[in-house]
Scaffold this motif. Sequence first.
Motif, mmCIF file in Angstrom:
data_model
loop_
_atom_site.group_PDB
_atom_site.id
_atom_site.type_symbol
_atom_site.label_atom_id
_atom_site.label_comp_id
_atom_site.label_asym_id
_atom_site.label_seq_id
_atom_site.Cartn_x
_atom_site.Cartn_y
_atom_site.Cartn_z
ATOM 1 N N VAL A 29 8.395 -5.159 -2.549
ATOM 2 C CA VAL A 29 8.939 -6.818 -2.076
ATOM 3 C C VAL A 29 7.197 -7.313 -2.139
ATOM 4 N N ASP A 30 7.532 -8.709 -3.106
ATOM 5 C CA ASP A 30 6.433 -9.495 -3.561
ATOM 6 C C ASP A 30 4.944 -9.791 -2.328
ATOM 7 N N GLN A 31 4.905 -8.338 -2.112
ATOM 8 C CA GLN A 31 3.438 -9.155 -0.730
ATOM 9 C C GLN A 31 2.217 -7.581 -1.371
ATOM 10 N N ALA A 32 1.310 -8.940 -0.804
ATOM 11 C CA ALA A 32 0.382 -8.516 -0.702
ATOM 12 C C ALA A 32 -0.074 -6.745 -0.252
ATOM 13 N N ASP A 33 0.477 -7.286 1.355
ATOM 14 C CA ASP A 33 0.034 -5.361 1.388
ATOM 15 C C ASP A 33 0.813 -4.674 1.327
ATOM 16 N N GLU A 34 1.847 -4.801 1.359
ATOM 17 C CA GLU A 34 2.674 -3.759 1.287
ATOM 18 C C GLU A 34 2.688 -3.557 -0.601
ATOM 19 N N LEU A 35 2.066 -4.193 -1.055
ATOM 20 C CA LEU A 35 1.627 -3.354 -3.179
ATOM 21 C C LEU A 35 0.161 -2.916 -2.920
ATOM 22 N N ALA A 36 -0.507 -3.273 -1.573
ATOM 23 C CA ALA A 36 -1.895 -1.936 -1.469
ATOM 24 C C ALA A 36 -1.298 -1.173 -0.730
ATOM 25 N N LEU A 37 -0.615 -0.706 0.052
ATOM 26 C CA LEU A 37 -0.145 0.240 0.865
ATOM 27 C C LEU A 37 0.300 1.319 -0.182
ATOM 28 N N ALA A 38 1.879 0.385 -1.005
ATOM 29 C CA ALA A 38 2.312 1.824 -1.445
ATOM 30 C C ALA A 38 1.620 1.872 -2.842
#
Length: 475
Positions: A42-51
């Motif tokens: 999912v193109d969301q900053a917090d999701e990308l950072a966690l992943a």
Amino acid sequence: MPLRVPAQRRRSQEPGAERPGTAGALPAVPFNQRVRLLVEAVDQADELALAQGLMEARGWAVRRAGREDAPATADGGRVALVVEVRLSGSRRRAEKAACGAVERLARTHQLALWVRDAALLLRPDDPRTEYRVIRRPGAGTGWRDRLARWWAACGGRGAHRLLRLPGGLTREAVERELTERPLGGLTFASDAYELRPAPPETEEEATAAAGRRASSRVRVLPGAAVAAAAVLGWTALDGRGLLWWPLTAAALFCAPGVYFALRDSWFSRNAVWLVPLALPVGWSLVTWLGRLMQAFYLDRFGVPSGSVRSAGDLWPYAAAAEPLGLALGFVLFFTAVAGWLRHVHIAKGDNRLALVALTVLLSAAFAATALLTGVHDADRAAREAASAVHRGHAPAAYFGVRGALMCVVPVGGGPVPVENGPVPAGHAVLSFGASGDWIWLWDPDRSQALSVRREDVQLLPAPAVSGNRRTGCGR
């Protein structure tokens, strides 16, 4: 193209900031397989950072997919990532294991990740030819030159330089490689140095030599297997080696399987203190089990094991060898099965702990069965010995415990103190020797053990008269 991460995370990744588990500082977990996956998130900053943080903490490299990696049909609101998963095991099922690892990570931490593609990265094969640069022996007539030539003829010359070049190069190309680069200050000259092996002179010879080297590498392992099978077959056909077939098959299966099970495991990481701790415990276990086998054998005759003199100190280890070897074989077999399953990436993830527990349970159950088999063998040997005594024959020895038919002759005119008496006077009894003041004997007529003091009786070998144990003994 770097991932978009929050400002706080960007500050922690600036030069000088140390964060364990990133792709630049891989964890000390060895791997031999690399699988590159195309993952949608999912193109969301917090999701990308966690992943990104969770995947890099496992030593996986993560980057945003470039133009050459991006999917042809992209879903809206999602971004494509290229993840390199590092695994230890075989190439078979490595892609499936990598997909399972990413999906398991997403399921465990509730990440919005979906695997779209996976490809195994293979190291390109580049066959090389190794040339050794060796100084030529002098052509003089002095003793040093003659000694150098003799040493060279014996193959004692050491290499002054080692060159590994791609196959298919001629002598001219190899010497040009040496001449144009005086590595270490060593300038190559054909009159002072020679190459071993000798490079091919023409391109046709170089191409043929490279082809022969490539084909010989492929045939080495099958050739060794065929030679081993031929030797084993000859031994089996000779009539004395039929047991080699299952033993060889078991060894070929268990040896790599146990290695795969213990490689990069908790046991291998802690073997430095586990092995020194286990050696004295294992040695004591072998001694205890051997004496236990002898005690079970003597218990059939009602004789305490501590009152019998053993033929030597090594016999308890021999008595424990068969049951312990069988138990160890079962443990190694089930460990090898778990190792092979781990090697082909079946025992990974959710079913890994279940497989370890099942392996330990089966190993313990079959090891206990092997030990009980040893106890049963001791009892069977005792029954056969008792049957031989009833027929008037001396029994066979059992791992240092040797029984003999003896006649009991009382010493003195008074009554003989005896436990479980009376003292048998008309027939032979079975004696295993004595290590104390009391002698334990087994009376075959009553199938009962008795004990007398050493100074009260005299034991004489019973003469074998037509196999009848009742003759030859008397007061």
